[in-house]
Design an enzyme around this catalytic site. Structure first.
Site, short mmCIF file in Angstrom:
data_model
loop_
_atom_site.label_atom_id
_atom_site.label_comp_id
_atom_site.label_asym_id
_atom_site.label_seq_id
_atom_site.Cartn_x
_atom_site.Cartn_y
_atom_site.Cartn_z
CG ASP B 218 -1.79 1.12 1.36
OD1 ASP B 218 -2.25 1.57 0.31
OD2 ASP B 218 -2.04 1.57 2.48
CE LYS B 219 0.31 7.47 -2.04
NZ LYS B 219 0.62 8.37 -0.97
CG ASP B 426 -2.80 8.10 -2.76
OD1 ASP B 426 -3.88 8.22 -2.16
OD2 ASP B 426 -1.69 8.22 -2.23
CG ASP B 567 -3.95 -1.56 2.65
OD1 ASP B 567 -4.10 -1.29 1.47
OD2 ASP B 567 -3.52 -0.74 3.48
#
Lengths: 347, 846
Positions: B218-219, B426, B567
């Protein structure tokens, strides 16, 4: 603000893991490496040690003198007679002669050897009662002695089981023929078994005398006399603690085996062992083997520190030592070659 | 009223339905949808209707008239978000599955041995046993050799069952438990600021950590800190907030941070804005008692502007302080709000690009995520758009810094041949920027493909073009004359070996098409040929689907790492799920298998803990199979010499204790403590990780090698004593080759050989290993002599019939020579082979 969090931190137990060597996997440790030096040295050392042991073993087993006579072949008429079990009460004597070219010095042991006799069969092996042989009054129905447990009328067999029933019951005597006279070689029938077997594992039942101690029991079907008459001359060799019985009860690991039968008593003419000359075995042939294609041997042998005459161990050690040494050389060669290549590449 | 709509599904971006209300039909689309957990602000009233309310089935009306904030009630399992979150599956490692297969094979092997020995028994009883009946009659009920063979089969199944390593499963679990504790205890994975140690939430996956090939990350909150810090602003066309050169540097990941961990407290974006107005010179807060001491701002220009009382600046800050969120009606393409920032209007977007370029050049080492807030003169009225009514006052830039050590971690993991895919919710620009700042994307890359087609055909075409470009490049790099067409079936192999570095950026809506059944392979091949893959605007389910896709076709071990609820599905789907305990609650942590608070700990988890775990597990398994085969197969050989009568070679107590006492602890100690290279080395040389990915240390081939070694040992273990004992006598003339002496000899040499073998296998002799190995040998002799003692025999004469055998046998030089020879012959070839392997084909770890 900051001091407050500090206080908080002090108040609450820290969740930070301990900094111990164990938890951080940093325990001091010895890290052995297969380096060229250790491998080569161990191979050469092992090779040398094995070669030395092998040569020692070969030399010492070569000094063992051994005579082996297959008397089931030599006494074929007796073998045939015993094939029919209805002739069990007919005596059959047989003799086998041999010439001893050299003296057999030192202690001389007489063995009987059996071939193709499966003492290591599972059902055979469990067919005995240790408690009974320890002289205890136990119900042998609970043991694995069947079918050699009791007779039809309920009389228990003493000792019970297939092992005891099939005891080796030939009698072998050794005669020394010198100057047309025949001298019987004195043989010891006690002291041949393991100390623990004789003194711990086997005991006679307690009784007024031996025959009363065994009252209420009967001999196993293949026996010619009851257990308390195995050696009527020596009370310490009679009943369950008879050496022949004890040795027979210690079953062999393989179907071909030899059991110690007698030792030559080193007295008078035989103080140094057996002198060279003509000898004769006189055998009272009772034990049938031809039925299961078995063979019987009588063996005379001396011993050394490593035991009897089996050359296997010496040869195996020599081969192993040679192989280890050769491997050492091969590794050296490979190592040198690789190093050369490496330096070549580096250039 | 009545709502007719689609059945519950997991598509977050689509909704279709019709509302019948007072004989009017109103179409319902995704625009009318609020997802679970959504917050509606700044509206005076609204009417809501709960659909897909789960088990209740009926739609419950939620009337939220008036309040500025309406939460959609807690929903049931039918809601789109719940449907999107994926299912929980029981995770097992590939070694587990392999182990199950191998144990089944061993069962088959056991039955084979049983059949062979049963046939042997039938033949023996027919040929030999029938004649031997004088001395040993057949037992009651057995009238034929055939039936005897049948019984013998079952006897041998019982005797030889030790070849099936039943205790293996328990032992493996113990190992994993130990490995998990080492992860929990690791001080280097402890985050002081969050007071959170790494936590192994499952104890069943540890060795799989050493085999990871794909990391899906994930970011926000995973690569970045998820701490929004006011960084820049632009008022009236002037940009404030440039950092002085001196304060920047390679370590600019944040001077405000505690040494080891990200900034501790969640900083409220809005709070900063309020205080900012009164803030003096860079880092000097003395004049303002309200200032947050943790905040730093480098540009004094803004402060001066405030002091000078520029009306626009004052308006700007007033609006910042007053209105929290602005929802611009007109959205820039693909720019819907996603939590970190609200995309502004076309004008602000243009400015954002200017800053983006700036950050790419000058602030490359600082991870930045830019969130934009368009501010309007009459800010309360969200319906005005800049272009028409509102005037652009200014814009603020919110920075979400990269976590410490992220670029380094990604670089190391890439060196370890682990492919990292970023799956983020995003938008594309943000994701690409993060990709650059954490060194996933570099300017050296040959090309970055962007797939953002909206239709199936577009996506397919874009993927095809990307592949063709890569192939063309690799062809020209490879050999110039290779001009013939590569058949399409060969595509994957060509793409695997593609030359040059490529990256793929794919958008959520394109991904939806790419993940369809007919295109997924194409997508996967393209993606795998690229060095970096970034998927943006993906839904939780898509994250899981991407992971599933790689799992399905690549047969590789996947690891998903994330911090938020979105997530969870990916964490559950991947072989290993890692949760970052960050700003977004604990949902991800709860669903995860391992959790810690910093992305950089992943490096240590995989390269140190995972690698060791895998190594230990493989060594453990090899040895375990070996020792069981060496132990059991002796019975098989003995069968040929005892009339196939199912006689055991060893004493019954030895059989019972062999696996439990004599050989269990040394191998467990090795499986828990072994280390081939120190931890610093495995960090320095990430290539050391590769054997795990390629599954080199324990596979079917290695298994057969272990088995072969075990059988080889068992052959020597039986036939050397056999050779020695036939016709041999003791040094006192008595028989040597009695069964009990033979049993003692074989058992002793077996224990010594397997102990020497574990000594060879153990590469890291801690005090515990020493204690267990020597202790096991000592225990063997102690128990042996105790079992063969007079006392026990007198108590239980039928159970302890080996009385006196051990002392009598072990007093013989021939017995010790046999044991020595067996040991040398069993171990020396292994040493030689290992040494030659080490010398001729050295592995990196050697």
């Amino acid at each position: 603000m900051k001091t407050k969090t500090d206080q908080d931190a002090q108040a609450r137990p820290s969740r930070c893991p301990d900094n111990s060597a164990f938890k951080q996997q940093k325990l001091p440790a010895w890290k052995p490496q297969l380096s060229i030096a250790t491998v080569l040295s161990s191979f050469f050392v092992i090779g040398a040690a094995c070669l030395a042991a092998g040569i020692c073993l070969i030399l010492s087993t070569n000094s063992v003198r051994e005579i082996e006579i297959n008397y089931s072949d030599k006494c074929s008429n007796c073998s045939k007679l015993r094939e029919n079990s209805s002739n069990w009460n007919q005596e059959c004597n047989c003799s086998a002669g041999f010439v001893l070219k050299e003296d057999m010095l030192g202690d001389v042991f007489m063995y009987y050897g059996l071939q193709n006799f499966y003492q290591n069969h599972r059902r055979y092996m469990i067919s005995k009662s240790n408690a009974q042989l320890l002289g205890r009054d136990v119900n042998i129905q609970n043991s694995y002695c069947a079918p050699f447990t009791t007779y039809q009328n309920g009389t228990p067999m003493a000792p019970c089981g297939a092992i005891a029933n099939s005891i080796f019951n030939d009698t072998i005597d050794l005669f020394y023929n010198v100057n047309s006279s025949v001298i019987q070689v004195p043989l010891l029938k006690t002291g041949n078994s393991w100390w623990t077997d004789k003194n711990v594992k086997f005991r006679n039942p307690v009784g007024h005398n031996l025959s009363s101690a065994f009252a209420g029991t009967a001999r196993p079907p293949y026996w010619q006399k009851p257990v308390y008459m195995l050696d009527e001359e020596d009370e310490r060799n009679n009943g369950y603690i008879n050496d022949d019985l004890i040795i027979w009860m210690r079953v062999a690991a393989f179907s071909t085996f030899r059991n110690l039968y007698r030792r030559v008593s080193r007295t008078r003419r035989f103080a140094d062992g057996l002198p060279a000359g003509n000898y004769t075995f006189r055998i009272s042939y009772n034990f049938p083997v031809s039925k299961f294609k078995g063979k019987k041997y009588v063996i005379l042998s001396t011993v050394v520190w490593s035991g009897g005459s089996n050359p296997f161990l010496g040869i195996a050690y020599t081969v192993c030592g040679t192989a280890a040494t050769l491997m050492g050389f091969v590794i050296t060669a490979i190592h040198l070659k690789l190093r050369k290549k490496k330096t070549y590449f580096q250039k | 009223g009545e709502v007719v709509c689609e059945p519950p599904n997991n598509k977050l971006d689509k909704f279709g339905g019709t509302l019948y209300w007072k004989e009017h039909k109103y179409p319902l689309s995704n625009q009318n949808m609020l997802l679970r957990g959504c917050v509606l602000r700044n509206t005076e009233w609204c009417f809501g209707l709960v659909i897909f309310a789960g088990g209740r089935g009926a739609a419950a009306a939620a009337r939220g008239a008036g309040p500025p904030l309406t939460r959609v009630p807690r929903p049931g399992p039918d809601t789109k978000l719940m449907q999107n979150s994926g299912r929980t599956k029981f995770k097992r490692t590939s070694i587990d599955r392999l182990m199950n297969t191998l144990v089944l094979w061993i069962f088959g092997f056991l039955v084979c041995m049983g059949v062979i020995l049963a046939i042997g028994n039938a033949i023996w009883e027919h040929e030999v046993g029938a004649r031997f009946q004088v001395y040993l009659p057949w037992p009651e009920g057995v009238h034929s050799a055939f039936f005897s063979g049948f019984l013998s089969f079952w006897s041998y199944i019982i005797i030889l069952n030790t070849v099936v390593p039943i205790s293996l499963y328990v032992s493996v679990e113990i190992l994993r438990l130990g490995h998990s504790y080492f992860i929990n205890w690791d001080k280097k994975m402890y985050c002081a600021a969050r007071r959170a140690a790494a936590e192994a939430r499952t104890t069943t996956l540890s060795e799989e950590l050493g085999q990871v090939e794909y990391v899906f990350s994930d970011k926000t909150g995973t690569l970045t800190q998820n701490v929004m810090v006011f960084s820049k602003c632009s008022v009236n066309g002037r940009s404030y907030g440039e950092r002085p050169r001196g304060s920047r540097g390679r370590g600019a990941a944040g001077p405000a941070q505690p040494a080891s961990c990200s900034a501790g407290d969640a900083q409220d974006v809005l709070g900063h804005k309020g205080e900012l107005g009164q803030r003096p010179e860079p880092v000097d807060f003395s004049s303002n008692p309200l200032a947050d001491p943790g905040f730093q701002f480098w540009d004094a220009g803004l402060l001066e502007a405030v002091r000078r009382g520029q009306p626009l600046v004052h308006d700007f800050f007033r609006l910042l302080a007053l209105c929290h969120t602005v929802m611009p009606e007109e959205k820039s393409p693909g720019g819907r709000g996603d939590g970190t920032g609200t995309a502004g209007t076309a004008g602000t977007a243009g400015m954002a690009r200017g800053w983006h370029g700036d950050s790419g050049e000058n602030m490359g080492t600082v991870g930045t995520a830019w969130g934009w807030r368009g501010r309007h003169r009459d800010g309360g009225d969200g319906e005005d758009s800049v272009g028409t009514v509102g005037t652009l006052l200014g814009a603020t830039a919110i920075e979400d810094k990269l976590q410490q050590g992220v670029p380094e971690t990604i670089a190391v993991l890439t060196l370890a041949n682990i492919k990292i895919w970023v799956l983020t919710g995003d938008k594309q620009e943000t994701a690409v920027n993060i990709g650059y700042s954490c060194k996933m994307l570099t300017d050296d890359m040959t090309e970055v493909f962007v797939v953002s087609g909206r239709t199936v055909l577009e996506v397919r075409e874009e993927l095809r073009q990307a592949r063709e470009k890569m192939m063309a490049a690799s062809r020209s790099v490879g050999n110039g004359f290779c001009q013939e067409k590569v058949p399409s079936s060969k595509l994957p192999s060509v793409l695997e070996a593609v030359a040059g570095e490529y990256a793929l950026v794919i958008n959520g809506h394109s991904l939806a098409h790419a993940l369809e059944a007919d295109m997924e392979v194409e997508f996967l091949e393209t993606a795998c040929a690229c060095k970096a893959v970034i998927c943006c605007r993906v839904t939780p389910l898509q994250k899981a689907q991407v992971v599933e896709l790689v799992k399905k076709y690549k047969k590789a071990v996947t690891l998903a790492i994330g911090d938020g609820a979105n997530d969870v599905s990916m964490i559950k789907t991947a072989h290993i799920g890692v949760g970052i305990s960050g700003q977004e609650g604990i949902q991800a942590v709860l669903a995860s298998d391992y959790s810690f608070s910093q992305f950089k700990f992943l490096q240590r988890l995989l390269l140190v803990h995972g690698r060791w775990s895998y190594l230990r597990m493989c060594k453990f398994l090899c040895y375990f199979f070996y020792k069981n085969f060496a132990f059991t197969m002796v019975h098989f050989w003995f069968g040929f010499f005892c009339g196939f009568s199912a006689q055991t070679v060893y004493d019954q107590y030895f059989i019972t204790l062999y696996n439990i006492v004599y050989t269990s602890l040394p191998v467990l100690a090795m499986g828990i403590f072994d280390q081939d290279v120190p931890e610093q080395r495995s960090m320095e040389y990430p290539k050391l990780y590769e054997p795990g990915q390629l599954n080199l240390l324990f596979n079917k081939r290695e298994f057969f090698i272990c088995i072969a070694q075990g059988i080889y040992t068992s052959v020597l273990m039986f036939f050397i004593p056999y050779g020695v004992f036939t016709d041999a006598t003791r040094d006192d003339g008595a028989q040597l080759a009695d069964y009990q002496s033979f049993a003692v000899t074989v058992a002793t040499s077996l224990v010594i050989v397997v102990s020497v073998q574990i000594g060879l296998d153990t590469g890291f002799w801690t005090a515990i290993n020493h204690f267990f190995i020597w202790g096991s040998l000592a225990a063997y002799f102690a128990i042996l002599f105790a079992m063969h003692s007079d006392g026990l025999f007198h108590m239980f004469p039928n159970q302890f019939c080996f009385v006196g055998s051990a002392p009598a046998a072990l007093a013989q030089p021939a017995v010790w020579l046999t044991i020595g020879l067996t040991t040398v012959v069993c171990v020396a070839p292994v040493v030689a082979l290992r040494f030659l392997k080490l010398h001729l084909r050295p592995q990196l770890s050697d």
